[in-house]
Scaffold this active site. Structure first.
Site, mmCIF file in Angstrom:
data_model
loop_
_atom_site.group_PDB
_atom_site.id
_atom_site.type_symbol
_atom_site.label_atom_id
_atom_site.label_comp_id
_atom_site.label_asym_id
_atom_site.label_seq_id
_atom_site.Cartn_x
_atom_site.Cartn_y
_atom_site.Cartn_z
ATOM 1 N N TYR A 20 -6.750 4.948 -5.888
ATOM 2 C CA TYR A 20 -6.549 5.043 -4.645
ATOM 3 C C TYR A 20 -7.940 4.399 -4.008
ATOM 4 O O TYR A 20 -8.797 5.473 -3.626
ATOM 5 C CB TYR A 20 -6.437 6.420 -4.090
ATOM 6 C CG TYR A 20 -6.339 6.400 -2.568
ATOM 7 C CD1 TYR A 20 -5.214 6.049 -1.809
ATOM 8 C CD2 TYR A 20 -7.313 7.262 -1.969
ATOM 9 C CE1 TYR A 20 -5.101 6.287 -0.488
ATOM 10 C CE2 TYR A 20 -7.287 7.229 -0.473
ATOM 11 C CZ TYR A 20 -6.150 6.872 0.200
ATOM 12 O OH TYR A 20 -6.114 6.947 1.694
ATOM 13 N N TYR A 31 1.078 -1.208 0.042
ATOM 14 C CA TYR A 31 -0.039 0.060 0.064
ATOM 15 C C TYR A 31 0.931 1.362 -0.074
ATOM 16 O O TYR A 31 1.544 1.572 0.905
ATOM 17 C CB TYR A 31 -1.057 0.090 1.212
ATOM 18 C CG TYR A 31 -2.018 1.053 1.326
ATOM 19 C CD1 TYR A 31 -3.234 0.670 1.074
ATOM 20 C CD2 TYR A 31 -1.816 2.164 2.107
ATOM 21 C CE1 TYR A 31 -4.270 1.446 1.133
ATOM 22 C CE2 TYR A 31 -2.708 3.218 1.929
ATOM 23 C CZ TYR A 31 -3.995 2.977 1.547
ATOM 24 O OH TYR A 31 -4.896 3.914 1.891
#
Ligand code: ZN
Lengths: 393, 148
Positions: free
Chosen positions: A343, A292
């Site tokens: 995102y 991430y």
């Protein structure tokens, strides 16, 4: 009592997502996006959406499971779960919680989902625009320490100081994501490549993070369906089994006012060993990595704390060629991730981990057996997950 | 250097104690030119930020104790991109995390006064400067730092 593990007990039946949009540009409501992603995942799995009996999400997703269940007309609701904590730290934990429910007999078909339409709600990257502030934020906001980038920059600055990490190591992480996005038609940054010069010339957001070290903010939704492992063979895709999930953070990670004892950290120091123990694999067994990217420095510390290389090796290991599919030593963020695909609070990374196992990634790595996701560095709790093919069971 | 009243342009949120008053002695102390942090009566543990209980021994008997404003830079950042409307014309500024080695290595956040583009050195000694915002409603005081 049998062995306490999730290893091999559940499988990913299907994955799905909506179109990914720049923030504020989704033409649909956030709730509708959630429904669209769930339907797409059901179609991918060949499962009737009415069969879903559980919902698992994270980061205070606004789309209430009971409302989703009613909208979908599911037969019954047996599991509705929210992983505490903000950012993307719950991405893998939500898969783990869904798997725990399925493995424990609390539900049979749980959808992990995340939907974001920030034009309809507040953005993450803005500071609090209020006259007064209290609590832990009052120790930071009046000094201009307001946004997630500002909250995490000092962790990375200290890590770079302690281990001699250079800016180019962060640059390589950004370039890998952008490189992979160029082959991914879903990616918001498709058609917008990044090279060293463009990175080096980009402005500072907050030292040590430049513009391209920071994630986008986007609109969209993604979903993933978890079923018992024994169902996996009857499903249309090559099965992906959950080998392990771990979440949390180490001793006093949330100590107020930046007083965590292990400060220069991605928060994975205690989480990663539990993950590999459950999955019964080592970092060397991992074929492809999704990590991430809130900020590239967080990825770097995540990779170190998951044991892919030592902090002192970061400058040498983090060369772009090492990170690219299909031939790199450790292909990283092969869909473009939070920096360049979307995102989607990291749920797009879970989907990509599954695509790598199935072989239908836009940047496929050959013969993937073990696929890892590290979710949400530097927040607490963080989480990570490992998926494997049938050969790994 | 221009003669600015404060390190940062005005208009950021003003710190006020919580409804339960946990940090009230700290903010009042700064206004009275004292830096007060928590120390456990039972095990002498220093603790920061404010909490209701000692995390080492679980005693609720914590005393707000005055410390000298001497520390070392533990980490730092230089902000270039403003995320608050009050800072639109600010330009770059430095946030430091300062370790108080004489007080259990607790860390406190502040700005590093002086040239915003100056070199920042992790480990360098700094001392506290109290920045009083007396004209603000509510009035408050910030704990800032400068190289010793
Ligand atoms: Zn104590």
């Amino acid at each position: 009592m049998g062995e306490r593990t999730l290893r091999g007990k559940t499988a990913v039946a299907g994955i799905g997502e909506t179109t990914y949009y720049k923030h504020g540009q989704a033409p649909e409501s956030e709730f509708k996006l959630a429904l669209m992603a769930i339907l797409a995942a059901c179609e991918d799995a060949g499962i009737d959406p009415r069969e879903i009996d559980g919902f698992s999400s994270y980061s205070n997703d606004r789309n209430d499971p009971s409302r989703l269940a009613a909208a979908l007309g599911t037969k019954e609701l047996r599991f509705s779960n929210m992983q505490w904590g903000g950012g993307g730290g719950g991405g893998s934990a939500a898969v783990g919680n869904a798997s725990a429910a399925v493995a424990g007999g609390m539900a049979d078909c749980v959808v992990v989902f995340r939907a974001l339409a920030q034009g309809q709600f507040a953005r993450f990257g803005r500071g609090p625009q209020v006259p007064t502030i209290s609590g832990d934020l009052a120790m930071a906001s009046p000094y201009g320490l307001l946004s997630p980038a500002q909250r995490f920059a000092m962790k990375m600055m200290r890590f770079m100081h302690d281990h001699g990490v250079r800016q180019e190591a962060q640059r390589a992480i950004a370039m890998a994501s952008y490189h992979h996005a160029q082959n991914n038609p879903r990616a918001v940054m498709n058609g917008r490549p990044l090279d060293e010069e463009k990175y080096d010339n980009s402005r500072w957001i907050v030292e040590p993070f430049k513009l391209f070290d920071c994630c986008m903010e986007n609109d969209g939704a993604a979903a993933m369906i978890i079923v018992p492992a024994e169902r996996a063979k009857d499903l249309p895709h090559k099965p992906s089994y959950v080998l392990g999930v771990s979440s949390g953070s180490d001793h006093r990670c949330a100590a107020p006012s930046h007083n965590a004892p292990n400060y220069a950290s991605s928060s994975f120091a205690s989480v990663a060993p539990h993950l590999f123990e459950m999955a019964q694999v080592t970092p060397k067994d991992v074929d492809v990595v999704q990590s991430y990217e809130n900020f590239t420095g967080g990825v770097l510390m995540s990779l170190v704390e998951h044991g892919f290389f030592a902090a002192e090796e970061a400058n040498d290991f983090l060369k772009v060629d090492n990170l690219l599919a299909p031939t790199g030593k450790m292909p990283l963020n092969t869909s473009g991730g939070n920096l360049a695909e979307c995102y989607m609070h990291g749920l797009e990374l879970q989907l990509e981990a599954i695509r790598q196992i199935r072989g239908d990634s836009p940047n496929p790595v050959a013969d993937v057996d073990v696929s890892i996701v590290c979710s949400g560095p530097m927040v607490t709790p963080v989480s990570s997950s490992i998926f494997g093919t049938e050969a790994t069971l | 250097m221009s003669e600015r009243a404060y390190y940062l342009d005005e208009g950021l949120p003003a710190p006020v104690p919580e409804a339960d008053g946990l940090s009230k002695p700290y903010w009042e102390g700064l206004q009275n030119n004292e830096i007060l942090v928590q120390r456990c009566d039972k095990c002498q543990n220093w603790q920061w930020g404010p909490e209701w209980m000692c995390h080492k021994c679980h005693s609720f008997d914590l005393t707000w104790t005055k410390v000298e404003g001497n520390g070392h830079i533990y980490s730092w950042e230089r902000v270039w991109h403003p995320v608050h409307s009050a800072l639109s014309n600010q330009g770059p500024y430095i946030v430091v995390l300062v370790e108080l080695r004489d007080y259990g290595n607790i860390r406190m956040i502040g700005n590093l006064l002086g040239d915003p583009e100056q070199e920042v050195r992790i480990g360098a000694p700094v001392n506290a400067v109290l920045e009083h915002h007396k004209d603000n409603d509510p009035a408050f005081t910030l704990l800032q730092w400068q190289y010793s």
